[in-house]
Design an enzyme around this catalytic site. Structure first.
Site, short mmCIF file in Angstrom:
data_model
loop_
_atom_site.label_atom_id
_atom_site.label_comp_id
_atom_site.label_asym_id
_atom_site.label_seq_id
_atom_site.Cartn_x
_atom_site.Cartn_y
_atom_site.Cartn_z
N ASP A 27 0.87 -1.18 0.00
CA ASP A 27 0.00 0.00 0.00
C ASP A 27 0.90 1.23 0.00
O ASP A 27 2.12 1.13 0.22
CB ASP A 27 -0.89 -0.01 1.25
CG ASP A 27 -1.85 1.18 1.31
OD1 ASP A 27 -2.28 1.65 0.25
OD2 ASP A 27 -2.14 1.65 2.43
N SER A 28 0.29 2.38 -0.23
CA SER A 28 1.06 3.62 -0.13
C SER A 28 1.57 3.85 1.28
O SER A 28 2.52 4.60 1.48
CB SER A 28 0.18 4.80 -0.56
OG SER A 28 -0.92 4.93 0.31
N CYS A 58 -4.33 -1.15 -2.15
CA CYS A 58 -4.41 0.30 -2.28
C CYS A 58 -5.34 0.60 -3.45
O CYS A 58 -5.05 0.21 -4.58
CB CYS A 58 -3.03 0.90 -2.53
SG CYS A 58 -3.01 2.67 -2.83
N GLU A 107 -1.85 7.36 9.12
CA GLU A 107 -0.39 7.24 9.09
C GLU A 107 0.24 7.77 10.38
O GLU A 107 1.27 7.28 10.82
CB GLU A 107 0.18 7.98 7.88
CG GLU A 107 -0.10 7.30 6.55
CD GLU A 107 0.52 5.92 6.45
OE1 GLU A 107 1.71 5.77 6.75
OE2 GLU A 107 -0.21 4.97 6.08
N CYS A 155 -10.89 3.43 0.33
CA CYS A 155 -9.45 3.50 0.59
C CYS A 155 -9.16 2.58 1.76
O CYS A 155 -9.90 2.57 2.74
CB CYS A 155 -9.04 4.94 0.90
SG CYS A 155 -7.32 5.12 1.44
N THR A 156 -8.07 1.83 1.67
CA THR A 156 -7.78 0.84 2.71
C THR A 156 -7.38 1.48 4.04
O THR A 156 -7.38 0.81 5.07
CB THR A 156 -6.68 -0.13 2.26
OG1 THR A 156 -5.51 0.60 1.87
CG2 THR A 156 -7.17 -0.97 1.09
N HIS A 157 -7.04 2.76 4.04
CA HIS A 157 -6.78 3.45 5.31
C HIS A 157 -8.08 3.69 6.09
O HIS A 157 -8.07 3.72 7.33
CB HIS A 157 -6.11 4.81 5.06
CG HIS A 157 -4.66 4.74 4.72
ND1 HIS A 157 -4.20 4.40 3.47
CD2 HIS A 157 -3.55 5.00 5.47
CE1 HIS A 157 -2.89 4.45 3.45
NE2 HIS A 157 -2.46 4.81 4.65
#
Length: 285
Positions: free
Chosen positions: A6-7, A69, A147, A179-181
């Site tokens: 992922d990012s 992502c 993050e 979004c996976t976040h």
């Protein structure tokens, strides 16, 4: 070995569901957090990052790669599928289950700008626009919160409200997390949705859809088809898929998560990845 990237740390929400179904596999997870977020970057930039990441994961021994992502999937998965001889599993906002489950006829999509512009999302959206209204909003600041490990509290609540309330104001009763976040902010999203509905004349339950379980199921099926699981492993994995789906349908506890054998790779400061990984796998199920 299963490679996941992922990012940043958000793909751990997908890894969590994969490990639930495939607890005996080895994993390598790469967080490209030195280049995070991807949402506002060009497709060319993202494709270059995905090339480097794919090479790195293959060098580590990955037999299959999960692009955990949505933005990278939208921008680059077709490119890397053409350029590398390895199977990729990508992400896609879950518009179909949202369209089938809405009661108001309005669904909301929270995603990055890159995902909302992607051809996969636009094609999926086009398939269901005749039957329901689709409203969208970028989850502004969501990735940065995750993050930094800010998953609750006044800052997270204020950030979530700014992007969630326009969707609710438009009548959405089902929200796709694109979004996976974003699933890491689900408790805040649910709390703020409840606060919003309590002030309405006709309160309604707001449902959030996380595509990670569907991605994990698809990975199992592809690994079985590709012969990447032995007969015993495949039988066990498919039985776990069925058990997990039955548990979700009945609102019962899901199959437990075990701490996987996993290698972390971070292109930037690894502390955020390590903290979120510990939060998931040190507080199992």
């Amino acid at each position: 070995m299963i490679g996941v990237f992922d990012s940043g740390s958000g793909g751990l929400s997908v890894l969590r569901e994969i490990v639930r179904l495939l607890p005996d596999q080895k994993y390598v997870y790469l967080a490209d957090n030195a280049h995070c977020p991807y949402g506002e970057k060009t497709p060319e930039y993202i494709a270059d990052r995905c090339r480097w990441i794919t090479k790195t994961l293959m060098d580590k021994g990955a037999d299959i790669i999960v692009v955990a992502c949505n933005t990278a999937t939208a921008a680059a998965i077709n490119t890397i599928r053409k350029e590398f001889d390895i199977k990729f599993i990508g992400m896609e906002p879950a518009v179909k289950p949202a369209a089938l489950g809405t009661r108001t006829g309005v669904i909301g999509v929270l995603a990055t700008a890159g995902t909302l512009k992607g051809s996969k999302y636009l094609a999926s959206k086009g398939n269901f626009e005749d039957g329901c209204r689709i409203v969208e909003h970028v989850g502004e600041g969501f990735v940065e919160l995750v993050e930094r490990g800010v998953l609750s509290g006044p800052e997270a609540e204020a950030t979530v409200r700014r992007s969630l309330y326009p969707l609710l104001d438009a009548g959405a009763d089902t929200i796709v997390l694109g979004c996976t976040h974003y699933p890491f902010l689900l408790p805040v999203l649910q709390q703020e949705a409840a606060n919003w509905t309590s002030g309405q004349e006709q309160p309604c339950e707001v449902r959030f859809i996380d595509p990670a379980p569907a991605v994990a199921r698809h990975l199992v099926y592809v690994m079985v088809q590709e012969g990447l699981l032995g007969e015993r492993q495949a039988t066990k994995a498919l039985a776990t898929v069925v058990a997990a789906e039955e548990a979700r349908a009945l609102g019962q506890p899901l199959p437990p998560i075990v701490r996987p054998e996993i290698e972390h790779i971070s292109t930037g400061d690894p502390s955020g990845l390590q903290n979120l990984f510990s939060l998931i796998f040190d507080n199992l199920n």
